[in-house]
Design an enzyme around this catalytic site. Structure first.
Site, PDB file in Angstrom:
ATOM      1  CG  ASN A  10      33.511  15.938 -10.560  1.00 36.02           C
ATOM      2  OD1 ASN A  10      34.309  16.284 -11.432  1.00 36.02           O
ATOM      3  ND2 ASN A  10      33.511  14.722 -10.031  1.00 36.02           N
ATOM      4  CD1 TRP A  11      31.239  20.995 -14.245  1.00 36.87           C
ATOM      5  CD2 TRP A  11      32.223  21.972 -16.004  1.00 36.87           C
ATOM      6  NE1 TRP A  11      30.752  22.278 -14.337  1.00 36.87           N
ATOM      7  CE2 TRP A  11      31.340  22.897 -15.410  1.00 36.87           C
ATOM      8  CE3 TRP A  11      32.955  22.370 -17.127  1.00 36.87           C
ATOM      9  CZ2 TRP A  11      31.171  24.193 -15.902  1.00 36.87           C
ATOM     10  CZ3 TRP A  11      32.792  23.661 -17.624  1.00 36.87           C
ATOM     11  CH2 TRP A  11      31.895  24.555 -17.012  1.00 36.87           C
ATOM     12  CE  LYS A  12      31.563  12.535 -12.129  1.00 34.75           C
ATOM     13  NZ  LYS A  12      31.033  11.234 -11.780  1.00 34.75           N
ATOM     14  CD  GLU A  97      34.014   9.172 -11.681  1.00 32.45           C
ATOM     15  OE1 GLU A  97      34.542  10.216 -12.133  1.00 32.45           O
ATOM     16  OE2 GLU A  97      32.786   9.033 -11.557  1.00 32.45           O
ATOM     17  N   GLY A 177      26.711   8.408 -10.737  1.00 27.01           N
ATOM     18  CA  GLY A 177      26.458   8.220 -12.158  1.00 27.01           C
ATOM     19  C   GLY A 177      25.502   7.088 -12.480  1.00 27.01           C
ATOM     20  N   GLY A 239      27.743  15.671 -10.273  1.00 31.06           N
ATOM     21  CA  GLY A 239      28.422  15.305 -11.506  1.00 31.06           C
ATOM     22  C   GLY A 239      27.575  15.624 -12.718  1.00 31.06           C
ATOM     23  N   GLY A 240      26.909  14.608 -13.245  1.00 31.29           N
ATOM     24  CA  GLY A 240      26.143  14.741 -14.489  1.00 31.29           C
ATOM     25  C   GLY A 240      25.242  15.969 -14.553  1.00 31.29           C
TER      26      GLY A 240
END
Ligand code: PGA
Length: 257
Positions: A10-12, A97, A177, A239-240
């Site tokens: 998930n690159w956000k 989010e 995160g 994510g990160g």
């Protein structure tokens, strides 16, 4: 029941088109060498077209991070399931989010999941409790409610489409995160005692055993194997650490076992 491991990045809200091209070119050779895992990249909307072109002919799937539930209409700034399905096979729905900052509820999650399935997309449905809920001992109630309401009214569709038609990601909000992941045992317990029983209630035992359930929240190359060692955890939503090619490839390798 054999469940193929599943790892999504998930690159956000990171990576321009140029940056996305660069990251994908670094990822493709390493990821393509790993057959045993279903691999998915979820860049921002603006990079999807370029990503789709770069991933064509590979076994790496493409996903969006959100979508509207209506097929079209006067919804300025929104993207429809038809538009996503032109480019993607997957879509993340109900990420915490989205729930926290953009007012998504179990009801909007349910509409989106229904719309995604109707377009032949595979939704990655996110659930998870906040820190306050966790500390108040409400994890079971919150997660069960999110699964039950988010996936309600789908038994007919899933009966036809099968357990592989959607994926659930358990992402405790306090672990996202923060660099402070859940323990692998703790996450596996939520999957075993809360998520799968509710899936069984909704879709029957057989289907519940076939659904891939991922863990998400501060997964990295160092801790990924601990999560994948848990029989209940079928992969990760990352994510990160999905923004670094070498690290994401290592996580997918860990999922391959
Ligand atoms: P993180 O994010 O890996 O950066 O904690 C996970 C997610 O939000 O899906």
């Amino acid at each position: 029941m054999m469940r193929k491991p599943f790892v999504a990045g998930n690159w956000k809200m990171y990576k321009t088109v140029a940056e996305a091209r660069h990251l994908i070119s670094e990822l493709v050779p390493g990821l393509q060498a790993i057959d045993a895992v279903e691999k998915v990249l979820c860049p921002p909307f603006t990079a999807l077209l370029a990503a789709a072109a770069l991933l064509e002919g590979t076994d790496i799937g493409l996903g969006a991070q959100n979508m509207h539930w209506e097929l079209s209409g006067a919804y300025t700034g929104e993207i429809s399931p038809v538009m996503i399905a032109e480019l993607c096979r997957y879509v993340i729905i109900g990420h915490s989010e989205r729930r926290t900052y953009f007012g998504e509820t179990d009801d909007t999650v349910n509409r989106k999941v229904q719309a995604a399935l109707a377009q032949g997309l595979t939704p990655i449905v996110c659930v998870g409790e906040t820190l306050e809920e966790n500390e108040a001992g409400q994890t079971a109630d919150v997660v069960a409610r999110q699964v039950r309401l988010g996936l309600s009214g789908l038994s007919g569709v899933i009966e036809q489409a099968g357990a592989g038609a959607f994926v659930v990601a358990y992402e405790p909000v306090w672990a996202i995160g923060t660099g402070r992941p859940s323990t692998a045992q703790g996450a596996a317990k939520v999957v075993r005692e809360i998520i799968r029983p509710v899936l069984a209630e909704l879709f029957g035992d057989m289907t519940a055993q076939g659904v891939r359930v991922l863990y998400g929240g501060s997964v990295n190359a160092k801790n990924a194997a601990e999560f994948f060692a848990e029989a209940e955890i079928d992969g990760a939503l990352v994510g990160g650490a999905s923004l670094k090619a070498a690290e994401f490839i290592q996580i997918v390798q860990a999922a391959a076992g």
